[in-house]
Design a protein around this motif. Structure first.
Motif, PDB file in Angstrom:
ATOM      1  N   ARG A 171     -11.779  -3.720  17.743  1.00 37.66           N
ATOM      2  CA  ARG A 171     -11.706  -5.147  17.458  1.00 37.66           C
ATOM      3  C   ARG A 171     -11.569  -5.441  15.959  1.00 37.66           C
ATOM      4  NH1 ARG A 171     -12.997  -8.311  21.807  1.00 37.66           N
ATOM      5  NH2 ARG A 171     -13.848  -7.231  23.634  1.00 37.66           N
ATOM      6  N   ALA A 172     -11.393  -4.419  15.136  1.00 32.95           N
ATOM      7  CA  ALA A 172     -11.183  -4.653  13.704  1.00 32.95           C
ATOM      8  C   ALA A 172      -9.895  -5.457  13.514  1.00 32.95           C
ATOM      9  CB  ALA A 172     -11.089  -3.325  12.962  1.00 32.95           C
ATOM     10  N   TYR A 173      -9.949  -6.441  12.644  1.00 32.41           N
ATOM     11  CA  TYR A 173      -8.801  -7.334  12.501  1.00 32.41           C
ATOM     12  C   TYR A 173      -8.493  -7.612  11.032  1.00 32.41           C
ATOM     13  CZ  TYR A 173     -12.389 -10.936  11.768  1.00 32.41           C
ATOM     14  OH  TYR A 173     -13.455 -11.655  11.279  1.00 32.41           O
ATOM     15  N   ASN A 174      -7.273  -8.060  10.788  1.00 32.74           N
ATOM     16  CA  ASN A 174      -6.829  -8.360   9.427  1.00 32.74           C
ATOM     17  C   ASN A 174      -7.367  -9.710   8.960  1.00 32.74           C
ATOM     18  OD1 ASN A 174      -5.302  -6.025   9.299  1.00 32.74           O
ATOM     19  ND2 ASN A 174      -3.414  -7.029   9.948  1.00 32.74           N
ATOM     20  N   PRO A 175      -7.652  -9.849   7.675  1.00 38.38           N
ATOM     21  CA  PRO A 175      -8.033 -11.155   7.135  1.00 38.38           C
ATOM     22  C   PRO A 175      -6.815 -12.075   7.088  1.00 38.38           C
ATOM     23  CG  PRO A 175      -7.824  -9.565   5.371  1.00 38.38           C
ATOM     24  CD  PRO A 175      -7.665  -8.790   6.640  1.00 38.38           C
ATOM     25  N   GLY A 221     -25.168 -11.933  14.745  1.00 39.46           N
ATOM     26  CA  GLY A 221     -24.076 -10.982  14.635  1.00 39.46           C
ATOM     27  C   GLY A 221     -23.763 -10.689  13.189  1.00 39.46           C
ATOM     28  N   LEU A 222     -23.309  -9.490  12.907  1.00 38.75           N
ATOM     29  CA  LEU A 222     -23.019  -9.058  11.546  1.00 38.75           C
ATOM     30  C   LEU A 222     -21.530  -9.185  11.248  1.00 38.75           C
ATOM     31  CD1 LEU A 222     -25.148  -5.784  11.531  1.00 38.75           C
ATOM     32  CD2 LEU A 222     -25.827  -8.039  10.658  1.00 38.75           C
ATOM     33  N   ASN A 223     -21.228  -9.433   9.986  1.00 38.18           N
ATOM     34  CA  ASN A 223     -19.852  -9.421   9.499  1.00 38.18           C
ATOM     35  C   ASN A 223     -19.682  -8.215   8.589  1.00 38.18           C
ATOM     36  OD1 ASN A 223     -19.266 -11.912  10.754  1.00 38.18           O
ATOM     37  ND2 ASN A 223     -20.096 -13.037   9.023  1.00 38.18           N
ATOM     38  N   LEU A 224     -18.723  -7.364   8.912  1.00 34.71           N
ATOM     39  CA  LEU A 224     -18.463  -6.148   8.148  1.00 34.71           C
ATOM     40  C   LEU A 224     -17.038  -6.192   7.619  1.00 34.71           C
ATOM     41  CD1 LEU A 224     -19.955  -3.646  10.765  1.00 34.71           C
ATOM     42  CD2 LEU A 224     -21.128  -4.606   8.776  1.00 34.71           C
ATOM     43  N   MET A 225     -16.877  -5.950   6.331  1.00 34.85           N
ATOM     44  CA  MET A 225     -15.555  -5.845   5.714  1.00 34.85           C
ATOM     45  C   MET A 225     -15.424  -4.425   5.170  1.00 34.85           C
ATOM     46  SD  MET A 225     -15.244  -9.505   3.722  1.00 34.85           S
ATOM     47  CE  MET A 225     -16.638  -9.170   2.638  1.00 34.85           C
ATOM     48  N   PHE A 226     -14.322  -3.757   5.479  1.00 33.11           N
ATOM     49  CA  PHE A 226     -14.236  -2.350   5.087  1.00 33.11           C
ATOM     50  C   PHE A 226     -12.816  -1.945   4.730  1.00 33.11           C
ATOM     51  CE2 PHE A 226     -13.279  -2.379   9.595  1.00 33.11           C
ATOM     52  CZ  PHE A 226     -12.299  -1.405   9.743  1.00 33.11           C
ATOM     53  N   GLN A 227     -12.739  -0.854   3.968  1.00 30.01           N
ATOM     54  CA  GLN A 227     -11.504  -0.121   3.725  1.00 30.01           C
ATOM     55  C   GLN A 227     -11.721   1.305   4.204  1.00 30.01           C
ATOM     56  OE1 GLN A 227     -10.760  -0.480  -0.491  1.00 30.01           O
ATOM     57  NE2 GLN A 227      -9.804  -2.477  -0.296  1.00 30.01           N
ATOM     58  N   ASP A 228     -10.630   1.993   4.508  1.00 29.40           N
ATOM     59  CA  ASP A 228     -10.734   3.377   4.979  1.00 29.40           C
ATOM     60  C   ASP A 228      -9.465   4.113   4.575  1.00 29.40           C
ATOM     61  OD1 ASP A 228      -8.991   3.660   7.804  1.00 29.40           O
ATOM     62  OD2 ASP A 228      -9.567   1.617   7.284  1.00 29.40           O
ATOM     63  N   THR A 267      -2.625   0.422   7.781  1.00 27.07           N
ATOM     64  CA  THR A 267      -3.290  -0.867   7.931  1.00 27.07           C
ATOM     65  C   THR A 267      -3.172  -1.684   6.644  1.00 27.07           C
ATOM     66  OG1 THR A 267      -5.444   0.064   7.274  1.00 27.07           O
ATOM     67  CG2 THR A 267      -4.904   0.060   9.629  1.00 27.07           C
ATOM     68  N   TYR A 268      -3.556  -2.937   6.738  1.00 27.23           N
ATOM     69  CA  TYR A 268      -3.360  -3.893   5.646  1.00 27.23           C
ATOM     70  C   TYR A 268      -4.064  -3.435   4.369  1.00 27.23           C
ATOM     71  CZ  TYR A 268      -3.431  -8.361   3.166  1.00 27.23           C
ATOM     72  OH  TYR A 268      -3.288  -9.346   2.228  1.00 27.23           O
ATOM     73  N   GLY A 269      -3.398  -3.660   3.221  1.00 25.59           N
ATOM     74  CA  GLY A 269      -3.856  -3.108   1.953  1.00 25.59           C
ATOM     75  C   GLY A 269      -5.154  -3.661   1.416  1.00 25.59           C
ATOM     76  N   VAL A 270      -5.554  -4.862   1.825  1.00 29.44           N
ATOM     77  CA  VAL A 270      -6.821  -5.430   1.364  1.00 29.44           C
ATOM     78  C   VAL A 270      -7.999  -4.815   2.098  1.00 29.44           C
ATOM     79  CG1 VAL A 270      -8.210  -7.551   1.436  1.00 29.44           C
ATOM     80  CG2 VAL A 270      -5.903  -7.591   0.483  1.00 29.44           C
ATOM     81  N   GLY A 271      -7.809  -4.502   3.368  1.00 28.40           N
ATOM     82  CA  GLY A 271      -8.891  -4.007   4.209  1.00 28.40           C
ATOM     83  C   GLY A 271      -8.922  -4.780   5.510  1.00 28.40           C
ATOM     84  N   ARG A 272      -9.958  -4.540   6.297  1.00 30.69           N
ATOM     85  CA  ARG A 272     -10.078  -5.219   7.586  1.00 30.69           C
ATOM     86  C   ARG A 272     -11.503  -5.721   7.787  1.00 30.69           C
ATOM     87  NH1 ARG A 272      -7.819  -0.899  11.728  1.00 30.69           N
ATOM     88  NH2 ARG A 272      -8.644   0.555  10.179  1.00 30.69           N
ATOM     89  N   TYR A 273     -11.646  -6.603   8.768  1.00 29.28           N
ATOM     90  CA  TYR A 273     -12.937  -7.193   9.098  1.00 29.28           C
ATOM     91  C   TYR A 273     -13.367  -6.738  10.498  1.00 29.28           C
ATOM     92  CZ  TYR A 273     -11.897 -10.711   5.410  1.00 29.28           C
ATOM     93  OH  TYR A 273     -11.601 -11.354   4.236  1.00 29.28           O
ATOM     94  N   LEU A 274     -14.673  -6.774  10.718  1.00 29.24           N
ATOM     95  CA  LEU A 274     -15.220  -6.448  12.036  1.00 29.24           C
ATOM     96  C   LEU A 274     -16.480  -7.265  12.251  1.00 29.24           C
ATOM     97  CD1 LEU A 274     -15.180  -4.660  14.608  1.00 29.24           C
ATOM     98  CD2 LEU A 274     -16.579  -3.002  13.345  1.00 29.24           C
ATOM     99  N   ARG A 275     -16.594  -7.906  13.385  1.00 31.49           N
ATOM    100  CA  ARG A 275     -17.781  -8.661  13.745  1.00 31.49           C
ATOM    101  C   ARG A 275     -18.516  -7.946  14.870  1.00 31.49           C
ATOM    102  NH1 ARG A 275     -15.155 -14.777  13.976  1.00 31.49           N
ATOM    103  NH2 ARG A 275     -14.739 -14.964  11.723  1.00 31.49           N
ATOM    104  N   THR A 276     -19.820  -8.078  14.877  1.00 31.12           N
ATOM    105  CA  THR A 276     -20.633  -7.450  15.914  1.00 31.12           C
ATOM    106  C   THR A 276     -21.387  -8.524  16.689  1.00 31.12           C
ATOM    107  OG1 THR A 276     -22.749  -7.222  14.734  1.00 31.12           O
ATOM    108  CG2 THR A 276     -21.033  -5.578  14.264  1.00 31.12           C
TER     109      THR A 276
END
Length: 220
Positions: A171-175, A133-140, A147-156
């Motif tokens: 399923r994107a979630y806050n750190p 599974g991949l770990n993705l960290m992103f901002q948008d 959403t939270y100012g640092v960004g969010r995480y997403l797992r696949t």
């Protein structure tokens, strides 16, 4: 790192009372030492961040935990469950990942994912093991607003044999640093800001109106 309880203070590790000085093993694949105190309400463990060691202290009666009002997510939207394509990098490639405390770690970067949304193709650099599974960290565009100012995480899930992988942004979630100032969260790399420039140099950003919203506790 060693620990010795104060006189009269009951501390255990794996159910055994700590008597005298005991060595603390950092958290990791092999486990680590967890100290328990205050009738099991408090726990202390050691974490390693780069070349530094630190204590992770938790307590069931912590004010932040007692005042926690729950998570807040955008309404589930099937339109944000997207099929993506995983593109591998050459073996051994790494990506420098900074943390909120300024540590920078060269992290294995097996490839990136490509997906389409709002008539455009977007790219996210991936961490993790494609077979697991991949770990993705992103901002948008919502980062720091809805959403939270640092960004969010997403797992696949694991990447399929044909390179396809589902990205469920519901399923994107806050750190963890969204909930406590004592966390040492890794930050999304600049490559994962979900922004691109048109030919006329107009900046276009994707607004991921899905997943977890900004945490609105008083400390945020």
């Amino acid at each position: 790192m060693f620990f010795q309880p104060a006189d009269g203070v009951a501390v255990t590790t794996e159910g055994t009372p700590v008597l005298g000085s005991t060595r603390l093993a950092p958290e990791g694949p092999g486990g680590g030492t967890t100290l328990t105190y205050d009738d099991g309400k408090g726990k202390i463990s050691v974490i390693r961040r780069g070349q530094r060691l630190a204590l992770r202290v938790r307590h069931a009666d912590a004010p932040a935990r007692q005042a926690f009002s729950g998570l807040d997510f955008f309404p589930a939207d099937e339109g944000w469950r997207l099929q993506a394509r995983f593109v591998p990098h050459p073996a051994g490639r790494t990506l420098p990942i900074a943390s909120v405390i300024g540590e920078v770690t060269d992290t294995p970067n097996p490839g990136y994912v490509l997906f389409e949304k709002e008539g455009r193709q977007w790219r996210l650099e991936a961490l993790g093991d494609p077979a697991k599974g991949l770990n993705l960290m992103f901002q948008d565009q919502t980062t720091g607003r809805q959403t939270y100012g640092v960004g969010r995480y997403l797992r696949t899930d694991a990447v399929a044999a044909d390179g396809s992988v589902a990205l469920d942004f519901n399923r994107a979630y806050n750190p963890p640093c969204a909930y406590t100032e004592f966390a040492t969260c890794p930050l999304p790399p600049p490559e994962n800001r979900l922004a691109q420039q048109d030919a006329d140099h107009t900046l276009v950003r994707l607004a991921v109106l899905s997943g977890e919203r900004k945490y609105s506790a008083s400390h945020d």
